[in-house]
Design a protein around this motif. Structure first.
Motif, PDB file in Angstrom:
ATOM      1  N   CYS A   1       0.682  -1.326  -0.262  1.00  0.00           N
ATOM      2  CA  CYS A   1       0.113   0.440   0.351  1.00  0.00           C
ATOM      3  C   CYS A   1       1.097   1.066   0.081  1.00  0.00           C
ATOM      4  O   CYS A   1       0.545   2.257  -1.018  1.00  0.00           O
TER       5      CYS A   1
ATOM      6  N   SER B   1       2.807   1.894  -3.408  1.00  0.00           N
ATOM      7  CA  SER B   1       1.760   2.021  -4.486  1.00  0.00           C
ATOM      8  C   SER B   1       1.368   3.402  -4.525  1.00  0.00           C
ATOM      9  O   SER B   1       1.328   4.078  -5.213  1.00  0.00           O
ATOM     10  N   LYS B   2       0.863   3.511  -3.498  1.00  0.00           N
ATOM     11  CA  LYS B   2       0.909   4.889  -3.078  1.00  0.00           C
ATOM     12  C   LYS B   2       1.842   6.311  -3.552  1.00  0.00           C
ATOM     13  O   LYS B   2       1.873   7.457  -3.632  1.00  0.00           O
TER      14      LYS B   2
ATOM     15  N   LYS C   1       1.916   9.723  -5.671  1.00  0.00           N
ATOM     16  CA  LYS C   1       1.777  10.879  -5.298  1.00  0.00           C
ATOM     17  C   LYS C   1       3.773  11.175  -5.629  1.00  0.00           C
ATOM     18  O   LYS C   1       4.343  12.524  -5.707  1.00  0.00           O
TER      19      LYS C   1
ATOM     20  N   ILE D   1      -6.312   2.687  -1.412  1.00  0.00           N
ATOM     21  CA  ILE D   1      -5.521   3.692  -2.359  1.00  0.00           C
ATOM     22  C   ILE D   1      -6.270   2.948  -3.566  1.00  0.00           C
ATOM     23  O   ILE D   1      -6.281   2.721  -4.616  1.00  0.00           O
TER      24      ILE D   1
ATOM     25  N   GLU E   1      -7.184   5.247  -5.644  1.00  0.00           N
ATOM     26  CA  GLU E   1      -6.213   4.785  -6.905  1.00  0.00           C
ATOM     27  C   GLU E   1      -5.374   4.152  -7.865  1.00  0.00           C
ATOM     28  O   GLU E   1      -5.595   4.253  -9.268  1.00  0.00           O
TER      29      GLU E   1
ATOM     30  N   SER F   1       4.209   7.626   6.534  1.00  0.00           N
ATOM     31  CA  SER F   1       2.264   7.765   5.484  1.00  0.00           C
ATOM     32  C   SER F   1       2.765   9.218   5.660  1.00  0.00           C
ATOM     33  O   SER F   1       2.562   9.802   4.277  1.00  0.00           O
TER      34      SER F   1
END
Ligand SMILES: NC(=O)C1=CN([C@@H]2O[C@H](COP(=O)(O)OP(=O)(O)OC[C@H]3O[C@@H](n4cnc5c(N)ncnc54)[C@H](O)[C@@H]3O)[C@@H](O)[C@H]2O)[C@@H](O)CC1
Ligand SMILES: Nc1ncnc2c1ncn2[C@@H]1O[C@H](COP(=O)(O)OP(=O)(O)O)[C@@H](O)[C@H]1O
Ligand SMILES: [Mg+2]
Length: 281
Positions: free
Chosen positions: A45, A48-49, A53, A75, A77, A267
């Motif tokens: 996660c 990929s995020k 970004k 996520i 997207e 994060s």
């Protein structure tokens, strides 16, 4: 000590590409992140995020079946492909040509996962970033080093580096061994640490950003997503690694006056990437 090139704003700006006004998601690169296993889906996660970004037009994650809802909810997207197996990856299968693949975060080292990783190495045509368990699998199967495509990026932390190249007795020996490894297999080694160095053959780069706030679970997984994304956006491999480690460290430098060291989590790297990019404009 060996000579190195500082990765600072000036160095990064030599190759930094701004976004064209008429671009679209179809030409902003499509990254594939492969990883995750039962209990470690967070790693993929985060990767990929982070890829999304950092400007990648499309991001697909390939995960074990138990990761499907986790990814889709965490996520929206990100597109998700799943393995036939529930808890680990056993057969990596996709029907498009990714502009770059990042593999390893949270993936585990199951026998079936090792086998499908070997199959990927034999058939893959995309630029690769290898991290975490994919590095550990390689270290257990050193004959597979020969299958690494030229200019593959490996992102070991010190323990993973030791598994790859063996023990060293001094800093100098660590660099000598990493340089020989890089030259022998024509790969780029991101030696994560304090500071992070990048070895590209005999050329060594030394990062100038980052701080101890990054000593937190998942911060390497985020770096893998960032570098894979930049690679997918057509940065040359060493330039993707350079810009990636610079931005990654810079997020922590920007965030710490607000978050403090202790409360900074992986994060927070992702949520400060925008400010890190803006500082280059
Ligand atoms: N939320 C998640 O799903 C997370 C999943 N993770 C995954 O968990 C798996 C195991 O990764 P780990 O890195 O924890 O396990 P490893 O066994 O590769 O590394 C841990 C060992 O390396 C040493 N080490 C790590 N960084 C070091 C450093 N900078 N200097 C010296 N020694 C160092 C530690 O002391 C420990 O002995 C990977 O697949 C990884 O991607 C981790 O990234 C943590 C978060
Ligand atoms: N004290 C520190 N100072 C600067 N950077 C650090 C520090 N500790 C960790 N990092 C960075 O955080 C990342 C940790 O990666 P890794 O060990 O693979 O984490 P994980 O596997 O949990 O995602 C690396 O990029 C490393 O350089
Ligand atoms: Mg890691």
């Amino acid at each position: 000590m060996l000579k190195s090139i500082a990765i600072d704003r000036n160095e990064v700006l030599k190759h930094y590409k701004t976004i064209a006004v008429d671009t679209h998601k179809g030409i902003q690169g499509h990254a594939l992140l492969i990883g995750g296993s039962y209990g470690k889906m967070g790693a993929v996660c985060l990767s990929s995020k982070a890829a999304l970004k950092t400007g990648c037009g499309l991001v697909t994650a390939f995960v074990p079946k138990c990761g499907y809802e986790i990814l889709q909810i965490a996520i929206p997207e990100v597109m998700v492909l799943t393995d036939a197996k529930k808890r680990c990856i056993s057969n990596i299968n996709f029907d498009f040509q990714p502009n770059a693949i990042g593999i390893g975060p949270g993936m585990g080292q199951d026998e079936v996962t090792q086998k499908t990783f070997l199959k990927l190495l034999r058939t893959n045509k995309s630029p690769l970033v290898i991290d975490a368990d994919a590095l550990n699998i390689l270290s257990k199967n050193k004959a597979w080093f020969l299958l690494l495509p030229a200019r593959t990026i490996l992102t070991p932390h010190p323990k993973e580096l030791e598994r790859l190249i063996g023990e060293w007795n001094s800093e100098e020996e660590k660099f000598e061994k990493t340089i020989s490894f890089s030259l022998q297999y024509n790969v780029i080694v991101v030696m994560k640490g304090v500071p992070t160095h990048i070895v590209d053959g005999e050329t060594i780069y030394k990062n100038t950003t980052g701080n101890p706030a990054l000593a937190t679970a998942g911060s390497g997984d985020v770096l893998t997503g960032i570098i894979t994304s930049l690679l997918a956006q057509s940065y040359e491999a060493v330039q993707a690694a350079i810009l990636g480690v610079y931005l990654h460290g810079l997020t922590a430098d920007i965030a710490v006056p607000k978050t403090g060291f202790q409360s900074f989590i992986a994060s927070d790297i992702i949520s400060h990437i925008g400010e890190a990019f803006l500082s280059l404009e």
